[in-house]
Design an enzyme around this catalytic site. Structure first.
Site, short mmCIF file in Angstrom:
data_model
loop_
_atom_site.label_atom_id
_atom_site.label_comp_id
_atom_site.label_asym_id
_atom_site.label_seq_id
_atom_site.Cartn_x
_atom_site.Cartn_y
_atom_site.Cartn_z
N SER A 217 0.83 -1.20 0.00
CA SER A 217 0.00 0.00 0.00
C SER A 217 0.87 1.25 0.00
O SER A 217 1.99 1.25 0.55
CB SER A 217 -0.91 0.01 1.24
N TYR B 32 -2.58 -0.22 9.98
CA TYR B 32 -2.72 -0.78 8.62
C TYR B 32 -1.42 -0.61 7.85
O TYR B 32 -0.92 -1.56 7.23
CB TYR B 32 -3.87 -0.06 7.89
#
Length: 335
Positions: A127, A152
């Site tokens: 990501s 995350y």
């Protein structure tokens, strides 16, 4: 090839599976079909895939290591694309355990499957959030990623480190893909395009964080999938020029790599909203709010490495992508 696609009922997973099937690959898809967002959307995506020849599906959680290893033993995959993960920056603030189970424990199980039943290539979703507090733009794969600002992001950085260890120890070719703000038809309801569209069409107020002073490298889904497929066809190999005295974070002595896949064109959030207003024919009522915990002010992908290896880099204009999303949204909801 026979390809395992995890998270096959997800946004990127469905589109990628369709592309692989269209070119003649066999796809085995798995997904746990959790209720992070409306499960009906996941089933609708899955129904599209199950209508296509060459696709098979098993409902399975990556955290079930024994069952996943059995699947590897039975199928003997040529390649794996791991897209299954607990997504969302803000959700990680209140439900950290979901990220440990899926993004960490689940990824170890994928690596173990590739170790015991070797594959030609493991491609996995990282990501843009791994760049964390970095303020040097554009984000380059060679930048340090030592300061994540959400769990995350930390879980995705961890995936890259875990992949490197398995590439080194067991010779597994691994490629990590740092996706930048993906949008398009069949997208996720928790992301900006869907959230804003839903509220704007209902005449409700949209929440605009950091008083609109955010920039995002919005990347259209077809461009993401094209990048994934091209990189899947180029298994990672050791870098013969790797210098252990001055190690570069984006290559290795092991068969390991990471790539940005982004549009290389950051867009101010207010411009994104204005473009959405134009394609929907609706004016947004905006509530300006401060920065949210775990957010970053800007994302901007350097895509030189992707272009150099594959000859491709995302370039779909925002207005084009949002028009396609809006048309799909109205059709899906019969508006």
């Amino acid at each position: 090839m026979k390809v395992l696609v995890t998270g096959a009922a997800g946004f990127i997973g469905m589109h990628l599976s369709q592309q692989l099937l269209a070119r003649g690959d066999e796809v085995v898809g798995i997904d746990n079909l959790n209720d992070y967002y409306d499960v009906r959307l996941k089933h609708a995506r899955l129904a599209r895939l199950q209508a296509l020849p060459g696709f098979r599906f098993q409902q399975m959680d990556l955290a079930d290591g024994a069952r996943l290893l059995l699947l590897f033993a039975q199928e003997r995959f040529d390649a794996v694309v791991n897209l299954a993960a607990q997504a969302g920056v803000r959700y990680s603030l209140t439900n950290p355990g979901a990220y440990v189970s899926s993004n960490l424990a689940g990824f170890v199980n994928i690596l173990e499957g590739c170790r015991h039943y070797p594959v030609k290539h493991l491609v996995y979703a990282s990501s843009s959030s791994v760049y964390g507090a970095n303020s040097k733009l554009p984000f380059s794969e060679s930048d340090a990623i030592d300061h994540p600002v959400s769990l995350y992001a930390a879980s995705k950085k961890s995936n890259e480190l875990m992949a490197h260890s398995y590439s080194h120890l067991f010779g597994i070719p691994t490629t990590g893909l740092r996706f930048f703000t993906v949008y398009g038809p069949w997208g996720r309801p928790d992301m900006a395009a869907w959230l804003f569209t839903d509220r704007m069409l209902r005449g409700e107020t949209i929440q605009v964080f950091n008083h609109g002073q955010l920039r995002r490298d919005f990347t259209y889904i077809d461009d993401i999938v094209e990048g994934v497929v091209r990189l899947l066809d180029h298994p990672a190999a050791p870098d013969p020029a790797f210098d252990r005295m001055a190690p570069n974070p984006d290559t290795s002595f092991a068969p390991y790599r990471v790539f940005n896949i982004g549009n290389h064109q950051p867009v101010p959030l207010l411009t994104f909203i204005e473009t959405l207003e134009q394609v929907l024919g609706v004016t947004a009522n905006k509530e300006m709010l401060p920065m949210q915990a775990g957010d970053v002010e800007a994302t901007y992908a350097d895509t030189d490495r992707l272009r150099a290896l594959t000859g491709f880099a995302p370039a779909t204009p925002l207005a084009t992508g949002l028009q396609r999303f809006a048309d799909w949204y109205r059709d899906y909801h019969q508006l």
